[in-house]
Write a protein that holds these residues in place. Structure first.
Motif, PDB file in Angstrom:
ATOM      1  N   ASP A 153      17.467 -13.455 -33.884  1.00  0.00           N
ATOM      2  CA  ASP A 153      18.736 -13.976 -34.395  1.00  0.00           C
ATOM      3  C   ASP A 153      18.893 -15.442 -34.006  1.00  0.00           C
ATOM      4  O   ASP A 153      18.068 -16.009 -33.281  1.00  0.00           O
ATOM      5  N   GLU A 154      19.964 -16.063 -34.491  1.00  0.00           N
ATOM      6  CA  GLU A 154      20.139 -17.501 -34.288  1.00  0.00           C
ATOM      7  C   GLU A 154      20.440 -17.871 -32.842  1.00  0.00           C
ATOM      8  O   GLU A 154      20.328 -19.032 -32.463  1.00  0.00           O
ATOM      9  N   ALA A 155      20.800 -16.871 -32.022  1.00  0.00           N
ATOM     10  CA  ALA A 155      21.036 -17.125 -30.602  1.00  0.00           C
ATOM     11  C   ALA A 155      19.761 -17.002 -29.776  1.00  0.00           C
ATOM     12  O   ALA A 155      19.781 -17.214 -28.569  1.00  0.00           O
ATOM     13  N   GLY A 156      18.658 -16.643 -30.441  1.00  0.00           N
ATOM     14  CA  GLY A 156      17.391 -16.504 -29.739  1.00  0.00           C
ATOM     15  C   GLY A 156      17.096 -15.106 -29.241  1.00  0.00           C
ATOM     16  O   GLY A 156      16.074 -14.866 -28.597  1.00  0.00           O
ATOM     17  N   ASN A 157      17.974 -14.131 -29.509  1.00  0.00           N
ATOM     18  CA  ASN A 157      17.732 -12.742 -29.113  1.00  0.00           C
ATOM     19  C   ASN A 157      16.737 -12.099 -30.065  1.00  0.00           C
ATOM     20  O   ASN A 157      16.665 -12.460 -31.245  1.00  0.00           O
ATOM     21  N   ASN A 158      15.985 -11.101 -29.572  1.00  0.00           N
ATOM     22  CA  ASN A 158      14.966 -10.510 -30.428  1.00  0.00           C
ATOM     23  C   ASN A 158      14.839  -9.015 -30.238  1.00  0.00           C
ATOM     24  O   ASN A 158      15.240  -8.458 -29.212  1.00  0.00           O
ATOM     25  N   SER A 159      14.295  -8.339 -31.262  1.00  0.00           N
ATOM     26  CA  SER A 159      13.856  -6.948 -31.208  1.00  0.00           C
ATOM     27  C   SER A 159      12.428  -6.921 -31.731  1.00  0.00           C
ATOM     28  O   SER A 159      12.092  -7.632 -32.684  1.00  0.00           O
ATOM     29  N   ILE A 160      11.571  -6.078 -31.115  1.00  0.00           N
ATOM     30  CA  ILE A 160      10.142  -6.139 -31.398  1.00  0.00           C
ATOM     31  C   ILE A 160       9.567  -4.737 -31.592  1.00  0.00           C
ATOM     32  O   ILE A 160       9.892  -3.821 -30.832  1.00  0.00           O
ATOM     33  N   VAL A 161       8.711  -4.588 -32.603  1.00  0.00           N
ATOM     34  CA  VAL A 161       7.938  -3.363 -32.825  1.00  0.00           C
ATOM     35  C   VAL A 161       6.463  -3.742 -32.821  1.00  0.00           C
ATOM     36  O   VAL A 161       6.058  -4.697 -33.492  1.00  0.00           O
ATOM     37  N   ILE A 162       5.661  -3.003 -32.045  1.00  0.00           N
ATOM     38  CA  ILE A 162       4.248  -3.340 -31.863  1.00  0.00           C
ATOM     39  C   ILE A 162       3.349  -2.275 -32.476  1.00  0.00           C
ATOM     40  O   ILE A 162       3.598  -1.074 -32.327  1.00  0.00           O
ATOM     41  N   GLY A 163       2.296  -2.726 -33.177  1.00  0.00           N
ATOM     42  CA  GLY A 163       1.208  -1.845 -33.619  1.00  0.00           C
ATOM     43  C   GLY A 163      -0.012  -2.151 -32.773  1.00  0.00           C
ATOM     44  O   GLY A 163      -0.600  -3.232 -32.889  1.00  0.00           O
ATOM     45  N   ALA A 164      -0.417  -1.221 -31.901  1.00  0.00           N
ATOM     46  CA  ALA A 164      -1.451  -1.518 -30.902  1.00  0.00           C
ATOM     47  C   ALA A 164      -2.776  -1.908 -31.531  1.00  0.00           C
ATOM     48  O   ALA A 164      -3.438  -2.856 -31.086  1.00  0.00           O
ATOM     49  N   GLY A 165      -3.223  -1.199 -32.570  1.00  0.00           N
ATOM     50  CA  GLY A 165      -4.488  -1.516 -33.207  1.00  0.00           C
ATOM     51  C   GLY A 165      -5.616  -1.581 -32.197  1.00  0.00           C
ATOM     52  O   GLY A 165      -5.804  -0.688 -31.361  1.00  0.00           O
ATOM     53  N   ALA A 196      18.193 -19.957 -12.881  1.00  0.00           N
ATOM     54  CA  ALA A 196      17.480 -20.311 -14.102  1.00  0.00           C
ATOM     55  C   ALA A 196      17.525 -21.826 -14.303  1.00  0.00           C
ATOM     56  O   ALA A 196      18.491 -22.488 -13.919  1.00  0.00           O
ATOM     57  N   ALA A 197      16.481 -22.367 -14.890  1.00  0.00           N
ATOM     58  CA  ALA A 197      16.456 -23.786 -15.218  1.00  0.00           C
ATOM     59  C   ALA A 197      17.212 -24.022 -16.516  1.00  0.00           C
ATOM     60  O   ALA A 197      17.208 -23.164 -17.408  1.00  0.00           O
ATOM     61  N   PRO A 198      17.856 -25.157 -16.679  1.00  0.00           N
ATOM     62  CA  PRO A 198      18.586 -25.430 -17.925  1.00  0.00           C
ATOM     63  C   PRO A 198      17.630 -25.572 -19.097  1.00  0.00           C
ATOM     64  O   PRO A 198      16.509 -26.061 -18.956  1.00  0.00           O
ATOM     65  N   ALA A 199      18.083 -25.127 -20.276  1.00  0.00           N
ATOM     66  CA  ALA A 199      17.269 -25.222 -21.488  1.00  0.00           C
ATOM     67  C   ALA A 199      18.172 -25.164 -22.702  1.00  0.00           C
ATOM     68  O   ALA A 199      19.233 -24.535 -22.672  1.00  0.00           O
ATOM     69  N   THR A 200      17.745 -25.814 -23.773  1.00  0.00           N
ATOM     70  CA  THR A 200      18.389 -25.670 -25.076  1.00  0.00           C
ATOM     71  C   THR A 200      17.626 -24.591 -25.817  1.00  0.00           C
ATOM     72  O   THR A 200      16.574 -24.849 -26.415  1.00  0.00           O
ATOM     73  N   VAL A 201      18.130 -23.363 -25.782  1.00  0.00           N
ATOM     74  CA  VAL A 201      17.361 -22.195 -26.209  1.00  0.00           C
ATOM     75  C   VAL A 201      17.268 -22.125 -27.726  1.00  0.00           C
ATOM     76  O   VAL A 201      18.279 -22.183 -28.435  1.00  0.00           O
ATOM     77  N   VAL A 202      16.041 -21.994 -28.205  1.00  0.00           N
ATOM     78  CA  VAL A 202      15.757 -21.791 -29.625  1.00  0.00           C
ATOM     79  C   VAL A 202      15.229 -20.379 -29.861  1.00  0.00           C
ATOM     80  O   VAL A 202      15.604 -19.714 -30.814  1.00  0.00           O
ATOM     81  N   ASP A 203      14.358 -19.904 -28.973  1.00  0.00           N
ATOM     82  CA  ASP A 203      13.694 -18.616 -29.174  1.00  0.00           C
ATOM     83  C   ASP A 203      13.253 -18.095 -27.808  1.00  0.00           C
ATOM     84  O   ASP A 203      12.479 -18.749 -27.105  1.00  0.00           O
ATOM     85  N   THR A 204      13.748 -16.912 -27.423  1.00  0.00           N
ATOM     86  CA  THR A 204      13.381 -16.342 -26.119  1.00  0.00           C
ATOM     87  C   THR A 204      12.113 -15.496 -26.171  1.00  0.00           C
ATOM     88  O   THR A 204      11.655 -15.016 -25.132  1.00  0.00           O
ATOM     89  N   THR A 205      11.516 -15.311 -27.362  1.00  0.00           N
ATOM     90  CA  THR A 205      10.288 -14.530 -27.472  1.00  0.00           C
ATOM     91  C   THR A 205       9.210 -15.141 -26.589  1.00  0.00           C
ATOM     92  O   THR A 205       8.903 -16.323 -26.690  1.00  0.00           O
ATOM     93  N   GLY A 206       8.641 -14.332 -25.706  1.00  0.00           N
ATOM     94  CA  GLY A 206       7.561 -14.815 -24.853  1.00  0.00           C
ATOM     95  C   GLY A 206       8.003 -15.521 -23.591  1.00  0.00           C
ATOM     96  O   GLY A 206       7.152 -15.963 -22.811  1.00  0.00           O
ATOM     97  N   ALA A 207       9.307 -15.616 -23.334  1.00  0.00           N
ATOM     98  CA  ALA A 207       9.767 -16.328 -22.136  1.00  0.00           C
ATOM     99  C   ALA A 207       9.303 -15.623 -20.866  1.00  0.00           C
ATOM    100  O   ALA A 207       8.897 -16.271 -19.891  1.00  0.00           O
TER     101      ALA A 207
END
Length: 314
Positions: free
Chosen positions: A97-109, A254-265
């Motif tokens: 979403d635009e706030a940088g929150n995410n939901s994830i589904v994984i296919g292990a393969g 936490a260190a300050p940041a202008t958050v765009v995407d939290t995926t992988g943080a």
């Protein structure tokens, strides 16, 4: 040069961004992007870009996704050790979403085809490793083999017990020197081990003494680094293994940041922590956590997972 070895997953990420996350049964319009990911690969890229020589042990398919992993590993100077698989390379569907929150589904393969035997066959890589970092998107026997090889070779054995729904056996914890759960993973680990579990606002809201006691229940012999998102993290050491710190427990903001995407943080934090531990073995543990916190914050200021890892030196 001190080396980090990461054993784990590679995924091709498919990312859809919308104003908010969809409700069940709902269709939203948004933007699409694709790129490299997987907790293992994200952490390996973070460790390498944070300054440490890095080996990545994984399983890949003989498809375009596998070629992407090989090309990117070469580009970042990562020593890639891949088990071949007849399955397609792993994938992940990420909704952001635009706030940088995410939901994830994984296919292990192909990730499901990483074996303990293949891990054990990389004896030369383990011999050079100062820190071995693993996660739980790959089969548990392979992950345990990596931790055991770390211990046998005198490297720090570091377990990121993610994702939260993964099974974490007692032997995995017993073989780990450092464990790095987030709040959800921490609560799940305590519940599955029959211990007390944080409730209400979560572990981060507990008084330090109570939180430290829970960490000692989870990993009596080692260090727990509980990541708390925007609230930073909480560090808990065994009294006889403070890793250069003055106290047995403390918080790091936490260190300050202008958050765009939290995926992988979280992966950025883990990879940077492993790199700092390898590069500066005599520094207090708090200095490593401070570096990893700043590195993770910087990773949220760009879109993507592996591609968002900053190029810094520890």
């Amino acid at each position: 040069m001190p080396r980090v070895l990461v054993a784990g997953s590679f995924n091709v990420d498919h990312v859809w961004t919308a104003a908010r996350l969809p409700h069940p049964g709902e269709t939203l319009g948004g933007r699409y992007a694709t790129g490299p990911g997987g907790k293992g690969f994200n952490q390996a890229v973070a460790a390498r870009r944070a300054g440490a020589d890095t080996t990545f042990v994984c399983a890949l398919g003989g498809d375009a996704g596998g070629e992407l992993a090989r090309d990117l590993a070469r580009g970042d100077g990562i020593d890639l050790r891949e088990a071949p698989s007849a399955a397609p390379t792993g994938t992940a569907g990420i909704y952001l979403d635009e706030a940088g929150n995410n939901s994830i589904v994984i296919g292990a393969g192909a990730n499901a085809d990483l074996t303990a035997d293949f891990v054990a066959a990389q004896a030369d890589a383990f011999a050079d490793a100062a820190v071995v970092l693993v996660q739980l998107e790959s089969p548990a026997p392979a992950i345990l083999a990596a931790l055991q090889r770390a211990r046998a070779g005198g490297a720090l054995a570091m377990l990121n017990p993610a994702p939260a729904n993964a099974e974490v056996g007692a032997e995995l914890l017993a073989t780990s020197d450092i464990v790095t759960p987030n709040e959800t993973e921490f609560a799940g680990l305590l519940e599955r081990r029959g211990g007390r579990s944080p409730s209400g606002a979560g572990a981060g809201a507990l008084p330090d003494a109570q939180l430290h006691a829970l960490c000692r229940e989870l990993l009596p012999h080692g260090t727990v680094v509980l990541t708390l998102g925007g609230a930073g993290c909480f560090v808990s050491h065994a009294d006889d293994r403070r890793r250069g710190d003055a106290g047995s427990c403390y918080r790091v903001a936490a260190a300050p940041a202008t958050v765009v995407d939290t995926t992988g943080a979280g992966d950025a934090f883990n990879g940077a922590l492993a790199a700092s531990l390898a590069l500066r073995p005599t520094a207090p543990f708090a200095a490593h956590v401070d570096f990893a916190t700043r590195y993770a914050a910087a990773s949220t200021e760009r879109e993507g997972a592996a591609a968002a890892m900053p190029r810094l030196t520890a």
